[in-house]
Design a protein around this motif. Structure first.
Motif, mmCIF file in Angstrom:
data_model
loop_
_atom_site.group_PDB
_atom_site.id
_atom_site.type_symbol
_atom_site.label_atom_id
_atom_site.label_comp_id
_atom_site.label_asym_id
_atom_site.label_seq_id
_atom_site.Cartn_x
_atom_site.Cartn_y
_atom_site.Cartn_z
ATOM 1 N N ASN A 9 0.835 -1.200 0.000
ATOM 2 C CA ASN A 9 0.000 0.000 0.000
ATOM 3 C C ASN A 9 0.869 1.247 0.000
ATOM 4 O O ASN A 9 2.062 1.196 0.300
ATOM 5 N N ALA A 10 0.263 2.374 -0.307
ATOM 6 C CA ALA A 10 0.987 3.641 -0.315
ATOM 7 C C ALA A 10 0.075 4.760 0.142
ATOM 8 O O ALA A 10 -1.153 4.618 0.167
ATOM 9 N N THR A 25 -0.880 8.450 -0.939
ATOM 10 C CA THR A 25 -0.832 9.338 -2.092
ATOM 11 C C THR A 25 -1.586 10.616 -1.753
ATOM 12 O O THR A 25 -2.745 10.560 -1.325
ATOM 13 N N HIS A 36 -4.708 -0.460 6.011
ATOM 14 C CA HIS A 36 -4.497 0.911 5.520
ATOM 15 C C HIS A 36 -4.865 1.921 6.606
ATOM 16 O O HIS A 36 -4.103 2.858 6.899
ATOM 17 N N CYS A 68 -4.921 6.324 1.190
ATOM 18 C CA CYS A 68 -4.040 5.209 1.521
ATOM 19 C C CYS A 68 -4.719 3.957 0.996
ATOM 20 O O CYS A 68 -5.708 3.479 1.579
ATOM 21 N N GLU A 80 -2.238 -1.104 -4.601
ATOM 22 C CA GLU A 80 -1.994 -0.969 -6.029
ATOM 23 C C GLU A 80 -3.044 -1.760 -6.825
ATOM 24 O O GLU A 80 -3.567 -2.764 -6.333
ATOM 25 N N ASN A 129 -2.875 3.670 -6.416
ATOM 26 C CA ASN A 129 -1.962 4.803 -6.201
ATOM 27 C C ASN A 129 -1.290 5.187 -7.517
ATOM 28 O O ASN A 129 -1.247 6.364 -7.894
ATOM 29 N N SER A 130 -0.779 4.182 -8.213
ATOM 30 C CA SER A 130 -0.083 4.444 -9.470
ATOM 31 C C SER A 130 -1.017 5.017 -10.516
ATOM 32 O O SER A 130 -0.607 5.857 -11.342
ATOM 33 N N ILE A 134 2.769 9.916 -4.708
ATOM 34 C CA ILE A 134 3.045 8.972 -3.631
ATOM 35 C C ILE A 134 4.127 9.564 -2.743
ATOM 36 O O ILE A 134 5.228 9.867 -3.213
#
Length: 403
Positions: free
Chosen positions: A90-91, A93, A143, A185, A188, A191-192, A202
């Motif tokens: 996870n990220a 962004t 998340h 949050c 994928e 985020n991308s 990100i």
């Protein structure tokens, strides 16, 4: 040969890879299983389909399996987790203007520094009469818990200084583009996808918050798991074989193409390939950055359901739902993760099997050999960004220390 049909619910995320690959690459068939996949768009629907018997198993956010067992947001239905579908992935962004205020010009930020700058921006915006709003995929998701953990350690009070709302993963980018949230949050490829659209940057990945954070799991109703242990074992073996394939360099491009299909993620194979090869584009117009272990799979018994992981998730439920500690509820939460089923499935198959079922989370500083009942097992660093450790037998003390 007659195959036993298994219906698995999933959300269109890269970490649904293992059940998809088990179906598409024949690992399920090798175990006598016909895997049927059912795509949904919210975690609540995936969970409900499972508990009402419309699916046999589910790709599920780990905390939701525990919350469902404890009856935290609906009448309790005991679930069992015999297999972890992956760690990390996870990220966080942020909208471009907010990212510009808190993130470095190039590369990933340091969680402490990004947190410090975000706290300053939160204060400025609150003084102007508006709270920053952040989106997560479910109240009971890794998340949500990792985002809150980082915010709180940075001096930002979730629910007071910032607002946290729930958004379906596939629509998180749309909410960001519409200005309904200032950051997300999610997993994928979403985020991308936001980065490619130029609507987000990100700034952190969750592997920076907890190096080996548990993420999605395979969940079944406990009564089904107990009634048909042979099916559970075959399914675990099929997923384990898919995990071994996932980490093979020669499988990256074919697997990205499979996951990108309309029936699965219906997304760009380029974005998916970046995620599964740990190469993430942080900002549109730059080059992808190699982030080691961004999406951690297979190695170091990554698919083993550590009871201590379930205990940490339970501790965060207590923290953010402001619930009192209960020894009985803690025991029930930890029993959701079933290392016994994992071991039974892989015994005699050569896979490294940890000798313990629980560990001190966040305590491994570097590559360390650990006890195993089968095979040689080396574990890598698993630290939290604040270098705290979590002892599953001292949950109450841990929560007091966090105050």
């Amino acid at each position: 040969m007659s195959l036993d049909r298994v219906r698995i619910g999933f959300l269109p995320l890269v970490d649904a890879a293992l059940p998809i690959l088990a179906r598409e690459k024949g690992f399920g068939e090798a175990e006598g299983l016909e895997i049927e996949l059912v795509r949904d768009f919210t975690w609540a629907t995936v969970r409900d389909r499972l508990i009402y018997g419309h699916s046999d198993a589910a790709h599920l956010i780990a905390p939701l399996a525990i919350a469902t067992t404890l009856g935290l947001d609906r009448p309790a239905v005991p679930l069992s987790v015999p297999f972890v579908l992956g760690l990390n992935g996870n990220a966080i962004t942020l909208a471009p203007a907010l990212a510009e205020a808190v993130a470095p010009k190039a590369g990933l930020g340091d969680p402490w520094e990004v947190g410090r700058l975000l706290a300053e921006e939160v204060r400025r915006r609150r003084e102007g009469g508006r709270r920053i709003r952040l989106g997560v995929v479910h109240r009971y998701s890794s998340h949500n818990f990792m985002l809150r953990y980082w915010l709180a350690a940075s001096g930002i009070r979730p629910d007071e200084d910032v607002e946290i709302v729930t958004i379906s993963p596939a629509f998180a980018g749309d909410a960001l583009a519409a200005g309904e949230v200032d950051g997300i949050c999610v997993g994928e490829p979403w985020n991308s996808a936001a980065v490619d659209r130029g609507i987000g940057q990100i700034v952190l990945v969750t592997a920076q918050i907890w190096r080996r954070g548990v993420e999605k799991v395979l969940a079944l109703r406990s009564d089904r798991a107990e009634a048909d242990p042979d099916l559970v074992q075959r399914l675990v073996r099929a997923l384990h074989a898919a995990a071994a394939d996932f980490v093979e360099p020669h499988s990256l491009e074919p697997n990205a193409a499979i996951l990108a299909q309309a029936d699965y993620l219906d997304a760009s194979p380029t974005l998916i390939l970046r995620a599964i090869s740990d190469r993430i584009l942080l900002t549109r117009g730059t080059e992808p950055l190699h982030i080691p272990d961004f999406m951690f799979q297979y190695r170091e018994a990554a698919n083993f359901p550590w009871v201590s992981q379930a205990a940490w998730l339970y501790s965060q439920m207590l923290r953010w739902d402001r619930l009192p500690f209960s020894a009985a509820a803690s025991a029930k939460a930890q029993k959701v993760f079933r290392p016994d089923l994992y071991r039974a499935a892989l015994a005699g198959r050569g896979a490294p099997l940890p000798g313990a079922s629980s560990k001190l989370e966040g305590a491994i500083a570097g590559e360390t050999g650990v006890g195993s009942t089968q095979g040689r097992l080396l574990m890598g660093a698993d630290h939290f960004f604040d270098r705290r450790t979590f002892d599953p037998e001292r949950i109450e003390d841990y929560l007091v220390d966090l105050q």
